[in-house]
Structures are given as structure tokens and as C-alpha cells.
Design an enzyme around this catalytic site. Structure first.
Site, PDB file in Angstrom:
ATOM      1  N   GLY A   1     -19.144  -3.288  -3.962  1.00  0.00           N
ATOM      2  CA  GLY A   1     -18.435  -3.528  -5.218  1.00  0.00           C
ATOM      3  C   GLY A   1     -19.056  -2.784  -6.395  1.00  0.00           C
ATOM      4  O   GLY A   1     -19.102  -3.297  -7.503  1.00  0.00           O
TER       5      GLY A   1
ATOM      6  N   HIS B   1       0.833  -1.210   0.000  1.00  0.00           N
ATOM      7  CA  HIS B   1       0.000   0.000   0.000  1.00  0.00           C
ATOM      8  C   HIS B   1       0.869   1.262   0.000  1.00  0.00           C
ATOM      9  O   HIS B   1       0.346   2.367   0.107  1.00  0.00           O
ATOM     10  CB  HIS B   1      -0.883   0.029   1.253  1.00  0.00           C
TER      11      HIS B   1
HETATM   12  P1  A3P Z   1     -16.957  -0.977  -1.578  1.00  0.00           P
HETATM   13  O1  A3P Z   1     -16.691  -0.732  -0.120  1.00  0.00           O
HETATM   14  O2  A3P Z   1     -17.259   0.292  -2.321  1.00  0.00           O
HETATM   15  O3  A3P Z   1     -17.958  -2.026  -1.823  1.00  0.00           O
HETATM   16  P2  A3P Z   1      -9.757  -3.110  -1.318  1.00  0.00           P
HETATM   17  O4  A3P Z   1      -9.737  -4.483  -1.859  1.00  0.00           O
HETATM   18  O5  A3P Z   1      -8.688  -2.216  -1.892  1.00  0.00           O
HETATM   19  O6  A3P Z   1      -9.792  -3.076   0.160  1.00  0.00           O
HETATM   20  O7  A3P Z   1     -11.099  -2.422  -1.863  1.00  0.00           O
HETATM   21  C1  A3P Z   1     -12.320  -2.794  -1.324  1.00  0.00           C
HETATM   22  C2  A3P Z   1     -13.416  -2.339  -2.265  1.00  0.00           C
HETATM   23  O8  A3P Z   1     -13.384  -3.157  -3.444  1.00  0.00           O
HETATM   24  C3  A3P Z   1     -14.779  -2.529  -1.636  1.00  0.00           C
HETATM   25  O9  A3P Z   1     -15.592  -1.509  -2.222  1.00  0.00           O
HETATM   26  C4  A3P Z   1     -15.157  -3.922  -2.124  1.00  0.00           C
HETATM   27  O10 A3P Z   1     -16.524  -4.208  -2.055  1.00  0.00           O
HETATM   28  C5  A3P Z   1     -14.629  -3.860  -3.548  1.00  0.00           C
HETATM   29  N1  A3P Z   1     -14.343  -5.180  -4.126  1.00  0.00           N
HETATM   30  C6  A3P Z   1     -13.765  -6.257  -3.525  1.00  0.00           C
HETATM   31  N2  A3P Z   1     -13.674  -7.284  -4.385  1.00  0.00           N
HETATM   32  C7  A3P Z   1     -14.192  -6.863  -5.550  1.00  0.00           C
HETATM   33  C8  A3P Z   1     -14.394  -7.488  -6.818  1.00  0.00           C
HETATM   34  N3  A3P Z   1     -14.046  -8.746  -7.039  1.00  0.00           N
HETATM   35  N4  A3P Z   1     -14.978  -6.758  -7.795  1.00  0.00           N
HETATM   36  C9  A3P Z   1     -15.345  -5.466  -7.586  1.00  0.00           C
HETATM   37  N5  A3P Z   1     -15.192  -4.830  -6.398  1.00  0.00           N
HETATM   38  C10 A3P Z   1     -14.623  -5.516  -5.398  1.00  0.00           C
END
Ligand code: A3P
Length: 331
Positions: free
Chosen positions: A295, A142
Site C-alpha cells: 500500500g 475492470h
Molecule cells: P501493492 O501491491 O503495491 O501493495 P487493487 O485493489 O486494485 O487490487 O490494488 C491493490 C493495491 O492497492 C495493492 O498495492 C494494495 O496493497 C493496495 N491497497 C489496498 N488497499 C489499500 C488501502 N486501503 N490504501 C492504500 N493502498 C491499498
């Protein structure tokens, strides 16, 4: 060798760093231009000093809540094709599927280096870590570009960076940190969280500086750094997955559309969210289920006032001027 327990009070150097409070929970310190908890700085220093990148490593990078889990899953799926790991499983898709079911597809195979690898040890054993070990290894961080270990910057390893629009990101961030920092309590006021996001005073912040750190390098070294937007992956996954696969050195051939569709489906939000391991498992004491919320694109519209939206538009305008980067502010 395990590091000694660290407390900010016995580290004089922290006294000299700018300090702010994050969400009324913890002190964060501005170090190398970005904000971190003191224990994070120690692991980042260990990562900087001891990580030796290989030329064929792939390092995924992201700010928090911008699609890290999705990018990790896609890279595992793409690089897993014809990998030694795939072959160890006999190249059998059902076996591979089972393997993915019992291990969190992304975090087991693609550890976040400064969090999962350098947190407790300055010289961790990296053998067996990262998909495809001994090579090509796949890791994640990160950290902003300027804080990466020199060996990553100076080697030929590739970096895949994912970002997300600056309005959905703080909303996702707010939901996630409420679950982690305030379980069973009222949420931290969104207005205050928004304020700290705008000021850039939040872990791994400022958000815009994080993005620009990779964007600037991407313009100089497009062969080394791939810049992906969450929104593009959502709107045109076929095109983006092809691009990602070519960058990773595992290009799809003409007519491979069915295989690409399979990768997209395997890594889809609906599928990953519903895997047993993601409903019931945890990583570093954080339930995997916290990584999957909606998502979608545009949930900020359910959280922002018009004034908040305008304020972020202005900040983006100021931060991104002349950068040639469209962050899909109003999707
Ligand atoms: P939301 O909170 O808007 O739903 P990270 O993986 O960097 O922590 O990001 C998390 C965000 O990505 C969350 O967004 C999560 O729901 C979304 N996310 C996780 N897996 C995903 C996938 N396979 N496709 C699309 N979005 C995804």
C-alpha cells in the site's frame, strides 16, 4: 439461467481473434482492443447485453492493482452515510462497524460486475446487490470505457475511475498474479512479466489504453466521469475524499473535517489489512489478504533496473503525448 460451460475449443469465434499466452498459464484473446481469457469474454458479453444502468447508479472502474479495493471502501464509507443501509442498522456506528467486519467492506458491497455478477449467469438477480439498493446502487468494473454496456454510457449514471502510476502497477500486478497463479512455486520471472506489460499483452491490457479510454471521456464529460490517482489519494486524502464525496452527491459540509478523517481512517490500508475478514476471508476463491500488500508509492524502485524505468518512460511519452495527463511516472 446459468450459462453452459465454455471451452475456447468449441467457440469458433475465438479462432479468429488474435491469441497470446499469458505468463505460460493461459491463452488470452484480443477482443474490442483489449486482452481477456475466453471465459471472461463470455461474461463481458452477458454484462454488455443485460446490464441496465439506472441514472443514479455509481460505477467504479479501474485497471487491476491500481487501488480498486481502496476506492470501493471509500465510496462505501462515503455513500453509507445516511443511506438506507446505514438506517437499517439503526444509524449505529458500532453496528455498522461490526457489519463491515463480517463482510469484506468492499467486495461484498461493490461487486465487480463482469467477475462476480455476470460470471455464471446472463440474467443475474441484481436486487439486493450494490450498496444502497434499490438506489443508489454502487458497482465496479475492470473494463475499459469502450467495452462498457451502452446503458452505462447512455444513462446519467456516474463513473469513478482510479488509476496508478505505470511503474507501481506492474509490480503490484506481478506480486498478485504470482500468488494466484503460482502458489508455492518460484515467481514468474519479473523481466518476462515486465515485457508483457510493456507490450500490453496481459489481462485487461494494454494498461495505457485502459487509462486513456477513461481519461478521454473524462475530458468530454467531467460531470459523468471522475478521474482519481492513487498517488493523490496517498498524498492528500482529505482533498481527494472531499472531491469524491461531492462527485458522489454526498458532499461534506464546512467543518466536517473530523468526519472526513474518520472515513480516511476506516479505509486506511493498516485498518483494512488487519480486519479479521481480510486476514482470513476470501472472495471468488481469492484470499482477501492478497489484496493488501504494501500500500505504498514507489515500490517499483525495488524491482526495476534503470533500463526498465527508461523504457516505461518512453512508452508513456509515446502513449500519452498530447493527452495532458501526468501519471506521476517517477514518484
Ligand atoms: P501493492 O501491491 O503495491 O501493495 P487493487 O485493489 O486494485 O487490487 O490494488 C491493490 C493495491 O492497492 C495493492 O498495492 C494494495 O496493497 C493496495 N491497497 C489496498 N488497499 C489499500 C488501502 N486501503 N490504501 C492504500 N493502498 C491499498
Amino acid at each position: 439461467m446459468a450459462s453452459a460451460p465454455i471451452s475456447s475449443s468449441n467457440h469458433k469465434e475465438f479462432d479468429e481473434l488474435p491469441k497470446e499466452n499469458f505468463w505460460d498459464v493461459a491463452d488470452i484473446f484480443k477482443w474490442e482492443g483489449f486482452w481477456y481469457g475466453f471465459h471472461q469474454i463470455e461474461s463481458i458479453k452477458a454484462f454488455q447485453s443485460h446490464f441496465q444502468a439506472c441514472d443514479d447508479d455509481v460505477i467504479l472502474a479501474s485497471f487491476l492493482k491500481t487501488g480498486t479495493t481502496w476506492l470501493k471502501a471509500l465510496c462505501v464509507s462515503i455513500m453509507g452515510r445516511q443511506s438506507s443501509h446505514h438506517q437499517q442498522l439503526g444509524g449505529d456506528e458500532e453496528e455498522e462497524e461490526k457489519d463491515l467486519l463480517v463482510r469484506n467492506i468492499s467486495h461484498f458491497y461493490v461487486p465487480t460486475l463482469e467477475v462476480q455478477v455476470y460470471e455464471d449467469a446472463s440474467h443475474p438477480d441484481l436486487s439486493g446487490r450494490g450498496l444502497g439498493t434499490p438506489s443508489p446502487r454502487l458497482f465496479h468494473t475492470h473494463l475499459p470505457y469502450n467495452t462498457l454496456p451502452d446503458s452505462i454510457k447512455n444513462s446519467k449514471c456516474k463513473i469513478g475511475y482510479i488509476t496508478r502510476n505505470p511503474k507501481d502497477t506492474p509490480v503490484s500486478f506481478w506480486h498478485f498474479f504470482n500468488k494466484i497463479l503460482r502458489p508455492g512455486q518460484d515467481p514468474f520471472p519479473f523481466e518476462k512479466a515486465f515485457e508483457s506489460f510493456c507490450n500490453g499483452v496481459h489481462v485487461y491490457g494494454p494498461f495505457f489504453d485502459h487509462i486513456l479510454s477513461y481519461w478521454t471521456e473524462n475530458l468530454k464529460m467531467p460531470h459523468k466521469i471522475l478521474f482519481i490517482k492513487y498517488e493523490d489519494l496517498k498524498s492528500n486524502p482529505m482533498q481527494q475524499v472531499k472531491k469524491l464525496a461531492s462527485f458522489l452527491g454526498k458532499p461534506f459540509e464546512e467543518g466536517d473535517e473530523e468526519e472526513i478523517e474518520k472515513v480516511i481512517w476506516r479505509c486506511s490500508f493498516e485498518r483494512l489489512k488487519n480486519l479479521d475478514v481480510n486476514q482470513n476471508g476470501a472472495i471468488c476463491k481469492v484470499p482477501n489478504s492478497f489484496l493488501f500488500r504494501m500500500g505504498t508509492v514507489g515500490d517499483w524502485k525495488n524491482h526495476f533496473t534503470p533500463e526498465m524505468s527508461q523504457r516505461l518512460d518512453q512508452i508513456a511519452l509515446m502513449k500519452l503525448q498530447n493527452a495532458g495527463l501526468d501519471l506521476e511516472m517517477n514518484v
